[in-house]
Design a protein around this motif. Structure first.
Motif, PDB file in Angstrom:
ATOM      1  N   GLY A   1       0.833  -1.198   0.000  1.00 40.15           N
ATOM      2  CA  GLY A   1       0.000   0.000   0.000  1.00 40.15           C
ATOM      3  C   GLY A   1       0.863   1.242   0.000  1.00 40.15           C
ATOM      4  N   ARG A   2       1.127   1.749   1.181  1.00 41.40           N
ATOM      5  CA  ARG A   2       2.058   2.865   1.343  1.00 41.40           C
ATOM      6  C   ARG A   2       2.829   2.639   2.634  1.00 41.40           C
ATOM      7  N   TRP A   3       3.989   3.264   2.723  1.00 39.55           N
ATOM      8  CA  TRP A   3       4.765   3.183   3.954  1.00 39.55           C
ATOM      9  C   TRP A   3       5.270   4.576   4.247  1.00 39.55           C
ATOM     10  N   GLY A   4       4.743   5.180   5.289  1.00 42.88           N
ATOM     11  CA  GLY A   4       5.093   6.548   5.636  1.00 42.88           C
ATOM     12  C   GLY A   4       6.586   6.757   5.795  1.00 42.88           C
ATOM     13  N   ALA A   5       7.296   5.738   6.286  1.00 43.03           N
ATOM     14  CA  ALA A   5       8.745   5.852   6.470  1.00 43.03           C
ATOM     15  C   ALA A   5       9.443   6.104   5.143  1.00 43.03           C
ATOM     16  N   VAL A   6       9.018   5.408   4.103  1.00 42.65           N
ATOM     17  CA  VAL A   6       9.616   5.595   2.777  1.00 42.65           C
ATOM     18  C   VAL A   6       9.335   7.001   2.255  1.00 42.65           C
ATOM     19  N   GLU A   7       8.109   7.452   2.430  1.00 43.54           N
ATOM     20  CA  GLU A   7       7.755   8.791   1.963  1.00 43.54           C
ATOM     21  C   GLU A   7       8.586   9.864   2.670  1.00 43.54           C
ATOM     22  N   ARG A   8       8.806   9.701   3.957  1.00 45.22           N
ATOM     23  CA  ARG A   8       9.621  10.671   4.700  1.00 45.22           C
ATOM     24  C   ARG A   8      11.073  10.635   4.245  1.00 45.22           C
ATOM     25  N   LEU A   9      11.621   9.430   4.060  1.00 45.98           N
ATOM     26  CA  LEU A   9      13.029   9.299   3.699  1.00 45.98           C
ATOM     27  C   LEU A   9      13.302   9.762   2.271  1.00 45.98           C
ATOM     28  N   LEU A  10      12.351   9.575   1.381  1.00 47.09           N
ATOM     29  CA  LEU A  10      12.538  10.019   0.003  1.00 47.09           C
ATOM     30  C   LEU A  10      12.764  11.520  -0.081  1.00 47.09           C
ATOM     31  N   ALA A  11      12.184  12.247   0.836  1.00 50.20           N
ATOM     32  CA  ALA A  11      12.282  13.708   0.804  1.00 50.20           C
ATOM     33  C   ALA A  11      13.609  14.226   1.354  1.00 50.20           C
ATOM     34  N   LEU A  12      14.428  13.354   1.939  1.00 51.39           N
ATOM     35  CA  LEU A  12      15.671  13.782   2.573  1.00 51.39           C
ATOM     36  C   LEU A  12      16.873  13.565   1.658  1.00 51.39           C
ATOM     37  N   ASP A  13      17.838  14.451   1.710  1.00 47.70           N
ATOM     38  CA  ASP A  13      19.076  14.290   0.949  1.00 47.70           C
ATOM     39  C   ASP A  13      20.010  13.299   1.623  1.00 47.70           C
ATOM     40  N   GLU A  14      19.985  13.290   2.946  1.00 46.89           N
ATOM     41  CA  GLU A  14      20.866  12.403   3.714  1.00 46.89           C
ATOM     42  C   GLU A  14      20.035  11.536   4.643  1.00 46.89           C
ATOM     43  N   MET A  15      20.351  10.241   4.669  1.00 49.37           N
ATOM     44  CA  MET A  15      19.592   9.320   5.501  1.00 49.37           C
ATOM     45  C   MET A  15      19.977   9.471   6.969  1.00 49.37           C
ATOM     46  N   PRO A  16      19.012   9.673   7.854  1.00 51.44           N
ATOM     47  CA  PRO A  16      19.323   9.807   9.285  1.00 51.44           C
ATOM     48  C   PRO A  16      19.782   8.479   9.876  1.00 51.44           C
ATOM     49  N   ASP A  17      20.756   8.556  10.747  1.00 46.72           N
ATOM     50  CA  ASP A  17      21.277   7.345  11.393  1.00 46.72           C
ATOM     51  C   ASP A  17      20.506   7.121  12.688  1.00 46.72           C
ATOM     52  N   GLU A  18      19.272   6.637  12.527  1.00 40.44           N
ATOM     53  CA  GLU A  18      18.384   6.422  13.657  1.00 40.44           C
ATOM     54  C   GLU A  18      17.970   4.953  13.702  1.00 40.44           C
ATOM     55  N   PRO A  19      18.592   4.151  14.560  1.00 37.22           N
ATOM     56  CA  PRO A  19      18.240   2.732  14.613  1.00 37.22           C
ATOM     57  C   PRO A  19      16.803   2.527  15.066  1.00 37.22           C
ATOM     58  N   ILE A  20      16.256   1.386  14.692  1.00 31.42           N
ATOM     59  CA  ILE A  20      14.893   1.033  15.097  1.00 31.42           C
ATOM     60  C   ILE A  20      14.820   0.935  16.623  1.00 31.42           C
ATOM     61  N   ASP A  21      13.789   1.513  17.181  1.00 29.58           N
ATOM     62  CA  ASP A  21      13.535   1.388  18.614  1.00 29.58           C
ATOM     63  C   ASP A  21      13.102  -0.055  18.887  1.00 29.58           C
ATOM     64  N   PRO A  22      13.920  -0.833  19.600  1.00 28.58           N
ATOM     65  CA  PRO A  22      13.591  -2.256  19.791  1.00 28.58           C
ATOM     66  C   PRO A  22      12.278  -2.487  20.523  1.00 28.58           C
ATOM     67  N   SER A  23      11.791  -1.498  21.272  1.00 29.66           N
ATOM     68  CA  SER A  23      10.532  -1.678  21.998  1.00 29.66           C
ATOM     69  C   SER A  23       9.338  -1.718  21.053  1.00 29.66           C
ATOM     70  N   THR A  24       9.523  -1.267  19.795  1.00 27.47           N
ATOM     71  CA  THR A  24       8.421  -1.298  18.832  1.00 27.47           C
ATOM     72  C   THR A  24       8.230  -2.677  18.203  1.00 27.47           C
ATOM     73  N   LEU A  25       9.142  -3.588  18.470  1.00 22.50           N
ATOM     74  CA  LEU A  25       9.068  -4.912  17.852  1.00 22.50           C
ATOM     75  C   LEU A  25       8.043  -5.815  18.541  1.00 22.50           C
ATOM     76  N   SER A  26       8.046  -5.790  19.877  1.00 23.51           N
ATOM     77  CA  SER A  26       7.227  -6.734  20.643  1.00 23.51           C
ATOM     78  C   SER A  26       7.050  -6.228  22.063  1.00 23.51           C
ATOM     79  N   ARG A  27       5.966  -6.668  22.693  1.00 25.84           N
ATOM     80  CA  ARG A  27       5.781  -6.382  24.119  1.00 25.84           C
ATOM     81  C   ARG A  27       6.719  -7.210  24.989  1.00 25.84           C
ATOM     82  N   ASP A  28       7.349  -8.207  24.407  1.00 25.76           N
ATOM     83  CA  ASP A  28       8.311  -9.055  25.120  1.00 25.76           C
ATOM     84  C   ASP A  28       9.676  -8.378  25.058  1.00 25.76           C
TER      85      ASP A  28
END
Length: 270
Positions: free
Chosen positions: A135-162
Motif C-alpha cells: 500500500g504505502r509506507w510513511g517511512a519511505v515517503e519521509r526518507l525520500l524527501a531527505l538528501d541524507e539518511m538519518p542514522d536512527e536505529p529502530i527502537d527495539p521496543s516497537t518490535l514486541s511487548r516481550d
C-alpha cells in the motif's frame, strides 16, 4: 527433532545463503521471507512450529542481509530479491515434487512475498502476510524527501511487548543497525507502486496478520495495499495491543496457531 542446514547459490547480485529445516516426511513446503535489516535465523521458532505441523521450511537471507553477500541492506531492484526467493522455492519443489507450497512474508518480506504471488502465484497453495509493507509506507515517503539518511536505529521496543525480543535484536550481529540506503528507499518506493498497480491475487488463499499497535508499519498504511491486491479468499487477523513482530509477540502461540489452522483449511480443500 527439527534439523536445519545452510546452502549457498549464485543469486541475482551475488552469493545468497539459504536455510532449510526438515524432520520426517513433510506434507507441504513453507517458504519464509524475512524483513528489512534482519535475517532468517530470527525465525527458528517459526520454522520449528511449521516443521512440527508437517512442513519442510526454507528461505534465503536476502542480498545484503544476514549471511548473504552484498553491501549491507542495499537493494537496487526488488525484482532481483523476488528472483532469489523463486530460486529457493524452486529448489524445494525439486526436492519435494508435488507438495503444495505456502509462502510466509513478514514486513518488507510481505512486500516481496506479495510481488512473488503476483508473478508466480500459480505455484503457491497459500500466502501469509505478517505486518506487510504494502500500500504505502510513511517511512519511505519521509526518507525520500531527505538528501541524507538519518542514522536512527529502530527502537527495539516497537518490535514486541516481550522485552527479550528487543534485547536479542539489539545484540544480534547479523541485524543491520545503521541507516537506510537511499537506493534501497527508492527501490522500496518503486516496488510498492508496482505491487499496488498489478492488481488482485485472484483465487490465492491469503492470510493477513497485523499487530494493532504496530508503529513501524502502521495497519492504516497497509490497508490500502491489502485492498488493492486482495482476491477471492482473504482471512484477516488484527491482534489487539500487538506490535510489529507478531511472530515474536507475547501471544506468539496464538499467532502461529492461526497460521497453521489457515494452512490446514487450505490443504484440506486440495
Amino acid at each position: 527433532m527439527t534439523t536445519s542446514r545452510e546452502w549457498e547459490f549464485a543469486g541475482s547480485r551475488g552469493a545468497v545463503t539459504a536455510r532449510i529445516w526438515s524432520d520426517g516426511e513433510p506434507r507441504y513446503v513453507a517458504v519464509l521471507v524475512h524483513g528489512y535489516g534482519e535475517h532468517l535465523g530470527r525465525y527458528e521458532h517459526v520454522a520449528d512450529a511449521l516443521v512440527r505441523h508437517g512442513a519442510v521450511v526454507c528461505g534465503p537471507d536476502h542480498m545484503g542481509h544476514g549471511r548473504s553477500a552484498g553491501e549491507r541492506v542495499l537493494i537496487e531492484d526488488f525484482e532481483d530479491v523476488v528472483a532469489d526467493v523463486h530460486t529457493v522455492a524452486g529448489s524445494a519443489r525439486g526436492d519435494h515434487p508435488g507438495l503444495p507450497v505456502v509462502m510466509i512474508g513478514h514486513s518488507m518480506g510481505g512486500l516481496i512475498a506479495t510481488r512473488y504471488a503476483q508473478l508466480h502465484g500459480g505455484g503457491l497453495a497459500a500466502l501469509v502476510l505478517s505486518g506487510p509493507v504494502v500500500g504505502r509506507w510513511g517511512a519511505v515517503e519521509r526518507l525520500l524527501a531527505l538528501d541524507e539518511m538519518p542514522d536512527e536505529p529502530i527502537d527495539p521496543s516497537t518490535l514486541s511487548r516481550d522485552p527479550s525480543v528487543g534485547k536479542a535484536y539489539t545484540e544480534d550481529p547479523l541485524v543491520w543497525h545503521g541507516p537506510f540506503k537511499k537506493t534501497t528507499v527508492r527501490a522500496l518506493d518503486a516496488a510498492l507502486r508496482r505491487v499496488n498497480e498489478h492488481g488482485s491475487l485472484g483465487a490465492l488463499p491469503t492470510l493477513y496478520l497485523h499487530g494493532e499497535d504496530d508503529r513501524l508499519v502502521p495497519p492504516g498504511d497497509t490497508r490500502a495495499g491489502i485492498e488493492a491486491v486482495r482476491g477471492d479468499d482473504l482471512t484477516e487477523r488484527i491482534y489487539p495491543e500487538a506490535r510489529h513482530e507478531v511472530f515474536n509477540e507475547t501471544n506468539r502461540d496464538e499467532v502461529l496457531a492461526d497460521v497453521t489452522a489457515f494452512i490446514d483449511r487450505v490443504l484440506g480443500r486440495r
